[in-house]
Design a protein around this motif. Structure first.
Motif, short mmCIF file in Angstrom:
data_model
loop_
_atom_site.label_atom_id
_atom_site.label_comp_id
_atom_site.label_asym_id
_atom_site.label_seq_id
_atom_site.Cartn_x
_atom_site.Cartn_y
_atom_site.Cartn_z
N ILE A 131 2.36 -86.43 29.37
CA ILE A 131 2.17 -87.87 29.49
C ILE A 131 2.27 -88.45 28.08
N TYR A 166 -1.23 -86.21 26.77
CA TYR A 166 -1.76 -85.08 27.55
C TYR A 166 -0.61 -84.14 27.91
N THR A 216 3.90 -80.53 32.59
CA THR A 216 3.81 -81.98 32.62
C THR A 216 3.34 -82.51 31.28
N TYR A 273 5.48 -90.20 32.32
CA TYR A 273 5.26 -88.76 32.39
C TYR A 273 6.57 -88.05 32.69
N LYS A 306 -5.02 -82.08 24.93
CA LYS A 306 -5.37 -83.49 24.96
C LYS A 306 -5.32 -84.03 23.54
N THR A 336 3.39 -92.22 25.51
CA THR A 336 3.59 -93.66 25.44
C THR A 336 5.08 -93.96 25.44
N TYR A 391 -2.17 -94.13 32.98
CA TYR A 391 -3.06 -93.07 32.49
C TYR A 391 -4.13 -93.73 31.62
N ASN A 392 -5.39 -93.52 31.99
CA ASN A 392 -6.50 -94.15 31.27
C ASN A 392 -6.30 -95.67 31.12
N THR A 399 3.97 -94.41 34.97
CA THR A 399 2.70 -94.21 35.64
C THR A 399 1.59 -94.89 34.85
#
Length: 269
Positions: free
Chosen positions: A92, A102, A90, A68, A119, A94, A61-62, A59
């Motif tokens: 997220i 997250y 959930t 994820y 976070k 790298t 993200y930012n 996905t």
């Protein structure tokens, strides 16, 4: 309940070789989907109590490409009469190095609704700022910021990271340890390698598995086992069976379906 099978390790590294020296290899890819059935032990009788689905996807993200992993679990109608549970977890992170960005856990347990969030803010000097919050029934109960000098994970990203470990050089009794952020605090857990055994899954096939125990300290600083879980002794490291200790009894979770695996899954003949 099902979240206990994902908790994975503690605050102080105690491997005979440092945690940074663990060999790693990719164990999953985008599209992997696992399903399991869990059972409660009611008065010495095992009763089917619900199920869970774990998915991994690519996905954005930012504005960066990430992965994820999400776990959805719920009790069935029969189990709801005793204890209703609906969990969605959930994380997220790298790809490759599995650095969490997250984490979120939204759950209904009994009559209460909970929300945990973490976070991660990675600083130029290598430190990590953690922003954690916890709500119960819509009321903010915890909001805190912590700074960590070394790697820290949540229970979901730790699962993704630990699946990439090469366990071939491990000896029974060897431990893996990291701090785990829950949304309320940093917790101390220890993952202990127990050796190799054979386990039959819900597909009636038998697999060679690694047995791993998750232990924690109770209020008297005594170690107690939270879960014994059995993962395939191959490059997938799929969870086949989990034995869980609950506040009101015991439970088992068995893998029932899988698709999108990175490597072939071969049972014993």
């Amino acid at each position: 309940m099902i979240r206990k099978l994902l908790l994975a390790v503690s605050l102080i590294a105690v491997l005979s070789a440092g945690a940074t020296e663990i060999k790693r290899k990719p164990a999953y890819r985008s599209g992997e989907t696992l399903e399991c059935v869990f059972y409660f032990n009611w008065k010495f009788v095992w009763v089917k109590a619900g199920g869970a689905k774990l998915i991994i996807r690519d996905t954005i993200y930012n504005n960066r490409k990430v992965q994820y992993m999400s776990l959805l679990s719920s009790t069935n109608e029969k189990a709801d009469a005793f204890f209703k549970m609906r969990d969605t977890l959930t994380t997220i992170f790298t790809p490759g190095d599995v650095r969490p960005l997250y984490y979120r856990k939204a759950s209904v347990q009994g009559r209460h609704v909970y929300l945990n969030e973490v976070k991660y803010d990675y600083m130029a000097d290598g430190r990590i700022n953690l922003h954690q919050l916890y709500r119960r029934d819509g009321v903010l109960r915890v909001f805190r910021n912590d700074t960590c000098d070394n790697a820290v994970y949540d229970m979901m990203s730790m699962l993704a990271y630990a699946r990439t470990f090469d366990f071939s050089g491990f000896k029974p009794g060897q431990r893996i340890s990291y701090p785990i952020a829950t949304g309320k605090r940093l917790e101390n857990q220890s993952l202990i390698y127990r050796g190799i055994t054979k386990i039959t899954a819900n597909d009636n096939l038998t697999y060679e598995c690694l047995k791993i125990s998750l232990v924690a300290l109770d209020e008297d600083n005594n170690e107690k086992t939270i879960v014994n879980f059995f993962i395939t002794n191959d490059d997938n490291h799929l969870p086949i069976l989990l034995d869980l200790a609950l506040n009101f009894g015991t439970a088992k979770a068995r893998l029932s379906q899988r698709k999108g695996l990175l490597y072939p899954l071969v049972p014993l003949k």
